[in-house]
Scaffold this motif. Structure first.
Motif, PDB file in Angstrom:
ATOM      1  N   TYR A 241      48.773  14.370  47.231  1.00 47.37           N
ATOM      2  CA  TYR A 241      48.239  13.029  47.000  1.00 47.37           C
ATOM      3  C   TYR A 241      47.547  12.944  45.641  1.00 47.37           C
TER       4      TYR A 241
ATOM      5  N   GLU B 252      50.968   8.575  38.868  1.00 48.25           N
ATOM      6  CA  GLU B 252      51.174   7.130  38.942  1.00 48.25           C
ATOM      7  C   GLU B 252      50.067   6.330  38.268  1.00 48.25           C
TER       8      GLU B 252
ATOM      9  N   SER C   7      47.506   5.204  39.683  1.00 52.01           N
ATOM     10  CA  SER C   7      47.075   4.169  40.624  1.00 52.01           C
ATOM     11  C   SER C   7      47.133   4.719  42.033  1.00 52.01           C
TER      12      SER C   7
ATOM     13  N   ALA D 297      47.349   2.859  44.663  1.00 47.99           N
ATOM     14  CA  ALA D 297      48.328   2.041  45.385  1.00 47.99           C
ATOM     15  C   ALA D 297      49.746   2.543  45.143  1.00 47.99           C
ATOM     16  N   ARG D 298      50.087   2.824  43.870  1.00 47.18           N
ATOM     17  CA  ARG D 298      51.439   3.325  43.573  1.00 47.18           C
ATOM     18  C   ARG D 298      51.638   4.727  44.135  1.00 47.18           C
TER      19      ARG D 298
ATOM     20  N   ALA E  30      50.240   5.832  46.851  1.00 44.93           N
ATOM     21  CA  ALA E  30      50.430   5.651  48.292  1.00 44.93           C
ATOM     22  C   ALA E  30      51.858   5.246  48.601  1.00 44.93           C
ATOM     23  N   HIS E  31      52.413   4.352  47.779  1.00 47.95           N
ATOM     24  CA  HIS E  31      53.805   3.927  47.967  1.00 47.95           C
ATOM     25  C   HIS E  31      54.754   5.110  47.792  1.00 47.95           C
ATOM     26  N   ARG E  32      54.475   5.946  46.818  1.00 52.34           N
ATOM     27  CA  ARG E  32      55.323   7.112  46.550  1.00 52.34           C
ATOM     28  C   ARG E  32      55.256   8.123  47.681  1.00 52.34           C
ATOM     29  N   GLN E  33      54.073   8.288  48.281  1.00 49.31           N
ATOM     30  CA  GLN E  33      53.887   9.296  49.328  1.00 49.31           C
ATOM     31  C   GLN E  33      54.055   8.719  50.739  1.00 49.31           C
ATOM     32  N   TYR E  34      54.331   7.429  50.851  1.00 47.30           N
ATOM     33  CA  TYR E  34      54.525   6.769  52.147  1.00 47.30           C
ATOM     34  C   TYR E  34      53.282   6.878  53.033  1.00 47.30           C
TER      35      TYR E  34
ATOM     36  N   THR F 172      48.874   5.269  53.231  1.00 46.26           N
ATOM     37  CA  THR F 172      48.030   4.149  52.834  1.00 46.26           C
ATOM     38  C   THR F 172      47.241   4.488  51.581  1.00 46.26           C
ATOM     39  N   THR F 173      46.790   3.447  50.898  1.00 44.37           N
ATOM     40  CA  THR F 173      45.944   3.643  49.722  1.00 44.37           C
ATOM     41  C   THR F 173      44.663   4.379  50.095  1.00 44.37           C
TER      42      THR F 173
END
Length: 297
Positions: free
Chosen positions: A8, A15, A17, A19-20, A22-26, A28-29
């Motif tokens: 993480y 990233e 960010s 948020a980005r 979290a999206h990459r690691q599937y 939550t932020t």
């Protein structure tokens, strides 16, 4: 500290960010943010600077990220090492390698460990050269696999596999005040004249390591011959080398010092091949290289 926290954190640095990342690691932020806070709390240091909606690593955080990547790379090795035994008979018999090395500064692998007589059943054809040379030989089709330091100039046409990491050493003249030490740390190098590393990957890692300890050095270009290295060392210079063997300045009177301190500079080593190169064969060779690296260590 656990593997997920490191993953993480590396994602957040990459990233810029939460948020980005979290999206990459599937996840939550909040999971990314919590992992970073827990790492900072565990080690008692600041790893991230929050800037509006984005984040950036501190100087120490960049170094922490480098080390985290190495740990994650080692975990990846563990996943593939078990396949070596059951697939050893499928290893290609003819292997052409380009291995990163530099005159006066050492080789990634002692040449004796890559001899074919130490690897029965294999016909190893090996050339040695600087990082850029090894990559060019691979891209031009002269070798199947290149073994290089770092992967800062990743090419999308190539595939990479983490092999190991090395801990470089430093060489000085016997008259240098640093020669009185048993080893060198980043702080010991502050305000010193240091020979410019020969590839951008090593230089980037070196600079981040120095920055984490607020050390500044004067990088100077030194020609790849014993005479220029001898002159540079005699004038108080320091040279980063890959090992203390016969390939490191054999004709120059010098002292090789290891690193000291808890946080040491480590350089990742990768094998790379063209994407069309057979993946099974590539993985086989990478496992063999890891075995050789263990013998060298």
């Amino acid at each position: 500290m656990n593997i997920s926290q490191l993953e993480y954190y590396v994602a957040a640095v990459t990233e810029g960010s939460f948020a980005r990342a979290a999206h990459r690691q599937y996840v939550t932020t909040q999971a990314i943010s919590r992992a970073v806070r827990e790492l900072e709390s565990e080690f008692g240091v600041s790893l991230m600077v929050r800037e509006g909606r984005g984040v950036r690593p501190t100087s120490l955080g960049l170094l922490f990220c480098d080390q985290a990547k190495l740990i994650l790379g080692e975990c990846g090795v563990l996943k593939s090492i078990a396949s070596l035994e059951k697939n050893v008979d499928r290893t290609p018999r003819d292997i052409s390698l380009a291995v990163s090395t530099a005159e006066c500064r050492g080789s990634l692998y002692p040449k004796r460990l890559l001899r074919s007589d130490r690897n029965p059943g294999l016909n190893l054809r090996i050339v040695f050269g600087l990082n850029a040379c090894c990559r060019n030989l691979l891209q031009e089709g002269f070798v199947k696999i290149a073994v290089i330091i770092g992967a800062s100039c990743k090419d999308n046409s190539l595939k990479y596999s983490y092999i190991t990491s090395i801990e470089p050493q430093f060489t000085v003249s016997f008259e240098n005040p640093l020669a009185m030490k048993r080893g060198l740390s980043a702080k010991d190098l502050n305000d010193m004249r240091v020979a410019l590393p020969l590839d951008t990957g090593s230089l980037a890692y070196f600079k981040r390591w120095l920055s984490a300890f607020d050390s500044e050095v004067s990088f100077e270009s030194v020609g790849l011959n014993a005479e220029e290295h001898k002159s540079f060392l005699e004038k108080g210079g320091v040279v980063m080398v890959l090992g203390n063997d016969h390939s490191v300045l054999p004709s120059v009177n010098h002292l090789v010092l290891p690193q000291t301190g808890k946080t040491r500079l480590r350089l990742p080593v990768y094998a790379c091949a063209n994407r069309e190169f057979d993946s099974v064969s590539f993985n086989m060779v990478c496992n063999l290289l890891r075995g050789v690296a263990n013998k060298a260590g």
